[in-house]
Design an enzyme around this catalytic site. Structure first.
Site, PDB file in Angstrom:
ATOM      1  N   ARG A   1      -4.586  21.421   9.772  1.00 20.28           N
ATOM      2  CA  ARG A   1      -4.267  19.773   9.624  1.00 20.28           C
ATOM      3  C   ARG A   1      -2.722  19.760  10.047  1.00 20.28           C
ATOM      4  NH1 ARG A   1      -9.094  19.511   9.990  1.00 20.28           N
ATOM      5  NH2 ARG A   1     -10.610  18.354   8.807  1.00 20.28           N
TER       6      ARG A   1
ATOM      7  N   GLY B   1       0.728  -1.397  -0.148  1.00 17.60           N
ATOM      8  CA  GLY B   1       0.085  -0.086   0.014  1.00 17.60           C
ATOM      9  C   GLY B   1       0.833   1.201   0.221  1.00 17.60           C
TER      10      GLY B   1
ATOM     11  N   TYR C   1     -14.735   3.835  10.582  1.00 13.44           N
ATOM     12  CA  TYR C   1     -13.231   3.512  10.616  1.00 13.44           C
ATOM     13  C   TYR C   1     -12.509   3.968  11.666  1.00 13.44           C
ATOM     14  CZ  TYR C   1      -8.549   5.066   8.933  1.00 13.44           C
ATOM     15  OH  TYR C   1      -7.416   4.967   8.937  1.00 13.44           O
TER      16      TYR C   1
ATOM     17  N   ASN D   1      -2.301  13.672   8.817  1.00  8.12           N
ATOM     18  CA  ASN D   1      -2.566  13.257   7.167  1.00  8.12           C
ATOM     19  C   ASN D   1      -1.174  13.032   6.564  1.00  8.12           C
ATOM     20  OD1 ASN D   1      -4.810  14.962   8.784  1.00  8.12           O
ATOM     21  ND2 ASN D   1      -5.376  14.984   6.737  1.00  8.12           N
TER      22      ASN D   1
HETATM   23  N1  LIG Z   1      -2.954   7.726   4.793  1.00 14.36           N
HETATM   24  C1  LIG Z   1      -3.434   8.453   6.032  1.00 14.36           C
HETATM   25  O1  LIG Z   1      -3.185   9.289   5.793  1.00 14.36           O
HETATM   26  C2  LIG Z   1      -3.442   7.287   7.174  1.00 14.36           C
HETATM   27  C3  LIG Z   1      -3.718   7.928   8.148  1.00 14.36           C
HETATM   28  C4  LIG Z   1      -3.690   7.566   9.620  1.00 14.36           C
HETATM   29  C5  LIG Z   1      -3.787   6.070   9.467  1.00 14.36           C
HETATM   30  N2  LIG Z   1      -3.571   5.470   8.435  1.00 14.36           N
HETATM   31  C6  LIG Z   1      -3.246   3.983   8.333  1.00 14.36           C
HETATM   32  O2  LIG Z   1      -2.217   3.738   7.620  1.00 14.36           O
HETATM   33  C7  LIG Z   1      -2.279   2.325   7.277  1.00 14.36           C
HETATM   34  C8  LIG Z   1      -1.963   2.114   5.813  1.00 14.36           C
HETATM   35  O3  LIG Z   1      -2.814   3.185   5.044  1.00 14.36           O
HETATM   36  P1  LIG Z   1      -2.555   3.518   3.594  1.00 14.36           P
HETATM   37  O4  LIG Z   1      -2.945   4.986   3.325  1.00 14.36           O
HETATM   38  O5  LIG Z   1      -1.138   3.267   3.174  1.00 14.36           O
HETATM   39  O6  LIG Z   1      -3.783   2.953   2.895  1.00 14.36           O
HETATM   40  P2  LIG Z   1      -3.631   1.787   1.579  1.00 14.36           P
HETATM   41  O7  LIG Z   1      -4.804   1.393   1.156  1.00 14.36           O
HETATM   42  O8  LIG Z   1      -2.558   2.212   0.781  1.00 14.36           O
HETATM   43  O9  LIG Z   1      -2.723   0.576   1.908  1.00 14.36           O
HETATM   44  C9  LIG Z   1      -3.304  -0.554   2.823  1.00 14.36           C
HETATM   45  C10 LIG Z   1      -2.919  -1.745   2.332  1.00 14.36           C
HETATM   46  O10 LIG Z   1      -3.461  -2.748   3.219  1.00 14.36           O
HETATM   47  C11 LIG Z   1      -3.811  -3.897   2.431  1.00 14.36           C
HETATM   48  N3  LIG Z   1      -4.752  -4.909   2.710  1.00 14.36           N
HETATM   49  C12 LIG Z   1      -6.057  -4.248   3.214  1.00 14.36           C
HETATM   50  N4  LIG Z   1      -6.741  -5.190   4.018  1.00 14.36           N
HETATM   51  C13 LIG Z   1      -6.102  -6.261   3.708  1.00 14.36           C
HETATM   52  C14 LIG Z   1      -6.189  -7.573   4.536  1.00 14.36           C
HETATM   53  N5  LIG Z   1      -7.384  -8.053   5.144  1.00 14.36           N
HETATM   54  N6  LIG Z   1      -5.223  -8.482   4.232  1.00 14.36           N
HETATM   55  C15 LIG Z   1      -3.999  -8.137   3.737  1.00 14.36           C
HETATM   56  N7  LIG Z   1      -3.907  -6.902   3.205  1.00 14.36           N
HETATM   57  C16 LIG Z   1      -4.768  -5.944   3.249  1.00 14.36           C
HETATM   58  C17 LIG Z   1      -4.392  -3.297   1.104  1.00 14.36           C
HETATM   59  O11 LIG Z   1      -4.283  -4.089  -0.001  1.00 14.36           O
HETATM   60  C18 LIG Z   1      -3.266  -1.997   0.745  1.00 14.36           C
HETATM   61  O12 LIG Z   1      -2.417  -2.249  -0.081  1.00 14.36           O
HETATM   62  C19 LIG Z   1      -3.804   1.822   7.513  1.00 14.36           C
HETATM   63  O13 LIG Z   1      -3.607   1.077   8.658  1.00 14.36           O
HETATM   64  C20 LIG Z   1      -4.371   3.200   7.661  1.00 14.36           C
HETATM   65  O14 LIG Z   1      -5.451   2.981   8.823  1.00 14.36           O
HETATM   66  C21 LIG Z   1      -3.413   6.098   7.195  1.00 14.36           C
END
Ligand SMILES: NC(=O)c1ccc[n+]([C@@H]2O[C@H](COP(=O)([O-])OP(=O)(O)OC[C@H]3O[C@@H](n4cnc5c(N)ncnc54)[C@H](O)[C@@H]3O)[C@@H](O)[C@H]2O)c1
Ligand SMILES: [Zn+2]
Length: 333
Positions: free
Chosen positions: A231, A10, A163, A192
């Site tokens: 933010r 991801g 969420y 963010n």
């Molecule tokens: N992007 C932000 O600003 C932000 C902020 C706070 C928290 N987060 C957290 O950071 C983490 C990563 O988020 P991101 O922004 O990279 O999102 P993203 O969607 O790019 O990455 C998440 C990855 O998890 C994989 N995934 C989802 N469900 C799965 C499962 N059941 N088994 C295996 N893989 C699975 C998806 O295929 C994806 O590649 C998450 O836990 C999210 O809650 C992100």
């Protein structure tokens, strides 16, 4: 150190993989996007993946705000059932180190103070106030406009959507796992996150991604409210470094048998309007338009105090706002 990175294909996970490799560790990607069999809810697949692993960096989740309540079960399944299955397998395999991708959404609205009543907790903003263009939360006791402050890790949690609820439950599960097994857990509560490979053109993408997509179409970014909502935009490479630093500190700087939470932000709040201007300038695109539109349930200001992560783990963000936004504006993916 061999580290299983769930969600490693991801946006953030892929940068964590790079940061770990750069430090000489051995990241192992476990992501359903890359391999349909690599689902954190699959007990056998997780057990196999944990073979020879020293620590887990748990990024896999269903992200974003969700649309109404229709996808509640999907969020709970991926985020909380997924975390429970992963932790159960870690307990069985005696893997004792966990870093979790936490989120600032667990706090709900940020920290506010009233000139007369000190720190207060405003309720949801009223439709009538928003319609009248009064966007600042008001003191629940006297109705005065409140001044925003920085949220610290001991602030009360107040998850306001499905969420957010699942992100908080992940922390509770990890804390229960640590207590039961003597394992060490850290939750990095990201603010963010932006930067290369940020998801785009999905309803779940972050605001920086929406603005960049508008600019790429030659359109002005449309900024909600009055653009003064604050933010903390933190660059994805800094977040990846925070993960690597936390993984290396587990069991030394952070105590076993518990979960320690760290705000993970740049420490320098910016308004959404400033962010839109920075991106527009970097793209040479049209200036942002402030629309006065609003979305019920959006938080007004949410800015972190990330001093604890700096003080206890020695992490500090390296990518400045202007520089990071300039790079992001030009990033092709
Ligand atoms: N992007 C932000 O600003 C932000 C902020 C706070 C928290 N987060 C957290 O950071 C983490 C990563 O988020 P991101 O922004 O990279 O999102 P993203 O969607 O790019 O990455 C998440 C990855 O998890 C994989 N995934 C989802 N469900 C799965 C499962 N059941 N088994 C295996 N893989 C699975 C998806 O295929 C994806 O590649 C998450 O836990 C999210 O809650 C992100
Ligand atoms: Zn007051």
């Amino acid at each position: 150190m061999r580290v299983l990175v769930t969600g490693g294909a991801g946006f953030i996970g892929s940068h964590v993989v790079e940061a770990l490799a750069a430090r000489g560790h051995e990241p192992v990607v476990f992501d359903v996007r890359e391999d349909p069999a690599a689902d954190v809810r699959d007990e056998e697949a997780v057990a196999r993946a944990l073979d020879g692993v020293d620590a887990v960096c748990h990024q896999a989740a269903m992200v974003g705000l969700g649309t109404g309540f229709a996808d509640a079960a999907a969020y709970v399944s991926r985020n909380d059932l997924g975390t429970a299955v992963l932790l159960t397998a870690m307990a069985a395999a005696d893997v004792r180190h966990l870093v979790l991708a936490g989120s600032m959404v667990v706090y709900g609205e940020g920290r506010y103070a009233c000139a007369r009543h000190g720190v207060v907790r405003p309720g949801p903003r009223a439709v009538a106030a928003l319609d009248a263009g009064r966007f600042e939360p008001e003191c629940p006791q006297c109705g005065r406009e409140l001044a925003p402050g920085l949220v610290t890790e001991d602030a009360p949690v107040d998850p306001r959507n499905v969420y957010a609820t699942t992100k908080l439950a992940q922390e509770h599960l990890a804390a229960a796992w640590a207590r039961a097994t003597g394992g060490t857990a850290v939750s990095l509560r990201y603010h963010n996150v932006y930067g290369p490979r940020m998801p785009r053109d999905t309803p779940y993408a972050g605001v920086a991604s929406f603005f960049r997509s508008s600019l790429a179409r030659g359109e002005a970014p449309r900024v909600y409210e009055d653009g003064l909502q604050r933010r903390d935009f933190v660059h994805v490479r800094d977040v990846a470094e925070a993960n690597a630093t936390a993984l290396e500190s587990l069991g030394t700087a952070t105590p076993p048998g518990a979960l320690t939470a760290y705000n993970t932000g740049s420490g320098t709040p910016h308004t959404v309007g400033e962010m839109a201007h920075a991106l527009a300038a970097a793209c040479g695109g049209p200036a942002p338009v402030v629309t006065g539109e609003y979305r019920l349930g959006d938080v007004r200001h949410i800015t972190a105090d990330s001093a604890r992560l700096r003080a206890e783990l020695g992490w500090k963000p390296e990518v400045g706002f202007t520089e990071g936004m300039r790079e992001f504006a030009g990033a092709s993916a």
